[in-house]
Design a protein around this motif. Structure first.
Motif, short mmCIF file in Angstrom:
data_model
loop_
_atom_site.label_atom_id
_atom_site.label_comp_id
_atom_site.label_asym_id
_atom_site.label_seq_id
_atom_site.Cartn_x
_atom_site.Cartn_y
_atom_site.Cartn_z
N MET A 1 17.93 69.97 4.97
CA MET A 1 17.64 71.12 4.15
C MET A 1 17.93 70.80 2.70
N THR A 2 17.08 71.33 1.85
CA THR A 2 17.29 71.11 0.43
C THR A 2 17.56 72.43 -0.26
N GLN A 3 18.36 72.38 -1.26
CA GLN A 3 18.73 73.58 -2.00
C GLN A 3 17.81 73.72 -3.20
N GLN A 4 17.22 74.89 -3.36
CA GLN A 4 16.45 75.18 -4.56
C GLN A 4 17.37 75.87 -5.53
N SER A 5 17.20 75.60 -6.78
CA SER A 5 18.08 76.26 -7.75
C SER A 5 17.31 76.70 -8.98
N GLY A 6 16.13 77.25 -8.77
CA GLY A 6 15.33 77.70 -9.89
C GLY A 6 15.88 78.94 -10.55
N LYS A 7 15.42 79.18 -11.78
CA LYS A 7 15.85 80.38 -12.50
C LYS A 7 15.42 81.61 -11.72
N GLY A 8 16.30 82.57 -11.62
CA GLY A 8 15.98 83.80 -10.92
C GLY A 8 16.25 83.74 -9.42
N SER A 9 16.75 82.61 -8.94
CA SER A 9 17.03 82.52 -7.51
C SER A 9 18.34 83.23 -7.20
N LEU B 1 18.41 83.25 1.34
CA LEU B 1 19.03 81.93 1.45
C LEU B 1 18.15 81.01 2.30
N GLU B 2 17.61 81.52 3.39
CA GLU B 2 16.73 80.72 4.24
C GLU B 2 15.50 80.27 3.46
N ALA B 3 14.95 81.14 2.62
CA ALA B 3 13.80 80.78 1.80
C ALA B 3 14.18 79.70 0.79
N GLU B 4 15.33 79.87 0.16
CA GLU B 4 15.74 78.91 -0.86
C GLU B 4 16.15 77.57 -0.27
N LEU B 5 16.52 77.57 1.00
CA LEU B 5 16.85 76.31 1.68
C LEU B 5 15.63 75.68 2.34
N GLY B 6 14.47 76.32 2.18
CA GLY B 6 13.24 75.76 2.72
C GLY B 6 12.97 76.10 4.16
N GLU B 7 13.73 77.03 4.74
CA GLU B 7 13.53 77.40 6.14
C GLU B 7 12.44 78.46 6.29
N LYS B 8 12.12 79.17 5.23
CA LYS B 8 11.07 80.18 5.22
C LYS B 8 10.25 79.99 3.95
N ALA B 9 9.05 80.52 3.95
CA ALA B 9 8.18 80.38 2.78
C ALA B 9 8.69 81.17 1.59
N SER B 10 9.18 82.39 1.82
CA SER B 10 9.69 83.20 0.73
C SER B 10 10.71 84.19 1.26
N GLY B 11 11.48 84.74 0.34
CA GLY B 11 12.51 85.70 0.72
C GLY B 11 12.31 87.01 -0.02
#
Length: 176
Positions: free
Chosen positions: A1-9, A89-99
């Protein structure tokens, strides 16, 4: 799993505010630790909701029933918020398309922004003053011998303080 850390997350607010009790494990990203903690809290909220419901059904005291109802409402609200956080969190970890918190803040017309900011400021001041007034009334109620009314007034004041913080965040987001 990868962590996304974009602005607004979700990470912008949560990662800076949440501390891992035992420190991060070297082999596990903090995002995964946070996801696990949120999942545990969801299970705990589910258990609490069931226990409050049972107590409310078993006890006939109207004051206790009312207080349990308030607790049950809050726990149900917290459970829903935690479920939305888990999905994000699942979306930001790449487990779902969006949250549920995915996407940008969107464009706001300048006149709408100005009106909204003025309203938010006024509402924030109202909540802050209301909280202060409710805390004062709670003290007076206790002095007059009503611990129950003091408790309820303090609870309302605490909610107003929360509303003030939420309005401040909304104002900051709209300004950005």
């Amino acid at each position: 799993m990868t962590q996304q850390s974009g602005k607004g997350s979700l990470w912008d607010g949560v990662l800076s505010a949440v501390q891992s009790p035992g420190g991060a494990r070297a082999s596990e990203p903090f995002s995964e630790q946070l996801q696990r903690v949120v999942s545990r809290h969801i299970a705990a909220e589910e258990s609490s909701i069931t226990r409050y419901q049972k107590l409310q059904a078993d006890i006939n005291d109207p004051v206790v029933k009312m207080l349990l109802s308030e607790l049950l409402t809050d726990e149900t609200h917290h459970h829903g918020m935690l479920k939305r956080m888990e999905a994000q969190l699942e979306a930001e970890l790449g487990e779902k398309a969006s949250g549920p918190f995915s996407g940008s803040a969107g464009d706001i017309e300048p006149d709408v922004r100005a009106t909204a900011l003025a309203e938010l400021k006024d509402l924030g001041e109202h909540e802050s003053a209301g909280a202060s007034h409710l805390h004062d009334l709670a003290k007076q109620a206790r002095s007059a011998g009503s611990d129950l009314l003091g408790l309820l007034l303090d609870s309302l004041a605490t909610d107003s303080e929360k509303h003030h913080r939420l309005l401040g965040f909304i104002e900051k987001r709209i300004r950005a």
